[in-house]
Design an enzyme around this catalytic site. Structure first.
Site, PDB file in Angstrom:
ATOM      1  CG  HIS A 160     110.351  42.613  76.816  1.00 52.30           C
ATOM      2  ND1 HIS A 160     110.045  41.270  76.894  1.00 52.30           N
ATOM      3  CD2 HIS A 160     110.943  42.941  77.984  1.00 52.30           C
ATOM      4  CE1 HIS A 160     110.442  40.796  78.053  1.00 52.30           C
ATOM      5  NE2 HIS A 160     110.989  41.786  78.746  1.00 52.30           N
ATOM      6  CG  ASP A 206     109.212  41.749  84.499  1.00 51.79           C
ATOM      7  OD1 ASP A 206     110.309  42.113  84.051  1.00 51.79           O
ATOM      8  OD2 ASP A 206     109.088  40.780  85.265  1.00 51.79           O
TER       9      ASP A 206
END
Length: 442
Positions: free
Chosen positions: A67, A334
């Site tokens: 994102h 992540d």
């Protein structure tokens, strides 16, 4: 160390205000590699030139993207607001000429106010939307035969996790590819999602790695080691007050987020650090991720295999003449992208990074600032060629050509599909997350 002692003796307890030239406010080339909070704007490939490879044409574009820039989490918002009292203490001491900040940095600190509200924790920011939108535009320019097309559900697959930030990132990317008026029915995200977010799916990993205190041994040893203690002492002198580890983390987090939110501005809290100190703080973050999600634990590569398997299986189907979408767009986080990289061997160093080898690991491959900044993306483009090997693959990380180990160096970064199959084929054959669920014992 001797120079540091001499400097302290010469300066005495009351340091003077720095000259204008050393102001962070006027720094033309500030250090902006902030681990996973690194602004994407500073690490991606800027060129959007069309990719034309003689005798080869792309047949599928596969991308895994984190994102875009997000707001801080709820606890972080409260911690950011708590900095106001520390800021007032710092300003008071600086006014008494205790500390060492230049006039403009002091003025910026005086004017500072927290830029986060509790109603938006973890949500995508306006900069985060731009991250994904312009990423899509650049890839559309590079691969127009694949991406400059009208939307059709059989030609494009979009999938994202069950969060506002990945959902809105997916919409921003779609906006860049197809335009804001396109009518797309997107699938409901899975929760938990064994492919896009195996970190939530795999309970064994969460217990044995993610929440295992042993995973933090190296990061904690570094936190209380000489490099970090030097940073703590130096920042305390610079700000004119005794800074705790908690203060230091709060200041660093605020510095990073504010720079990511406003890439053309400076955060006054970044003035607390020198470039060398920011590199030490970056290393501390890398140590934590290395053992929790990287090559510091063998389980990580097994948890990260589903996305790698998805990529390999899709390309195998194309090789066999089976129908596949022109574009596959995945949006995740992540943690899961790092696990995916570990599965593929991306970012692997010859030796482990540890609390004791910071000085020799400046050029390390496991650098989360470059691997998983905000809007991090790994793209794989499958080509069919009329000369030489019939199928080849181009990999890109943050839009830059990525040459995986074992692939030849050439102008286009192409790797023969046969090489990829030989190197990674075992992942498709062995990827199995059944180990994630331990048998319940009474």
């Amino acid at each position: 160390m001797l120079l540091f002692i001499l400097w302290t003796a010469l300066m005495g307890p009351l340091a003077t205000v720095q000259a204008k030239g050393s102001c962070y406010a006027y720094e033309r080339n500030p250090y902006v590699l902030f681990s996973t909070y690194t602004p994407y704007e500073f690490v991606h490939e800027n060129s959007d030139d069309r990719v034309d490879i003689p005798k080869c044409h792309p047949v599928q574009f596969w991308i895994l993207s984190r994102h875009g820039t997000r707001y801080i989490k709820e606890d972080g918002i409260k911690e950011m607001w708590s900095l106001r009292s520390l800021r007032d203490e710092i300003i008071s001491n600086l006014d008494k000429r205790q500390g060492r900040l230049c006039t403009q940095d002091v003025e910026n600190l005086k004017k500072w106010t927290p830029q986060a509200v509790l109603t938006l924790p973890n949500d995508l920011t306006p900069q985060g939307y731009r991250d994904a939108y312009y990423l899509a535009l650049r890839y559309k320019s590079r691969f127009p035969t694949l991406l400059n097309r009208s939307y059709r559900p059989d030609k494009f697959q979009v999938q994202f996790t069950d969060t506002q930030r990945t959902t809105l990132t997916a919409f921003a990317f779609i906006d860049g590819i197809f335009g804001s008026t396109v009518d797309i029915e997107l699938p409901q995200p899975l929760s938990p999602d064994p492919v896009l977010k195996p970190s939530d799916y795999c309970t064994a990993w969460d217990e044995d790695v993610n929440h295992n205190p042993d995973s933090m041994k190296e990061a904690n040893a570094f936190l209380y080691g000489p490099e970090m203690q030097s940073v703590l002492q130096s920042v305390s002198r610079r700000l004119g007050t005794n800074i705790t580890n908690e203060n230091l983390d709060n200041i660093y987090t605020t510095c990073r987020f504010e720079k990511a939110w406003h890439v053309d501005s400076v955060s006054p809290w970044c003035a607390a650090f020198t470039k060398d100190e920011l590199k030490i703080l970056e290393y501390k973050e890398d140590l934590e991720s290395y053992y929790k999600r990287g090559f510091g634990n063998e389980m990580n590569k097994h948890v990260g295999c589903p996305l790698a398997k998805d990529l390999l299986d899709r390309f195998s189907k194309l090789e066999n003449g089976e129908t596949q979408p022109s574009g596959v767009f995945y949006f995740s986080h992540d943690t899961d992208i790092q696990l995916f990289f570990t599965s593929l061997g991306v970012g692997k160093d010859r030796i482990n990074i540890t609390h004791s080898n910071y000085a020799t690991m400046a050029r390390r491959n496991w650098r989360t600032s470059l691997l998983t900044p905000f809007a991090s993306n790994f793209a794989a483009i499958f080509f069919k060629c009329d000369r030489g090997e019939p199928f080849r693959v181009q990999f890109r990380l943050q839009e830059k050509l990525l040459r995986l180990k074992g692939c030849p160096h050439n102008r286009w970064g192409l790797c023969d599909w046969s090489v990829i199959k030989k190197k990674y084929g075992y992942i498709s054959d062995t990827c199995d997350l059944s180990f994630c669920f331990k048998e319940m014992t009474e």
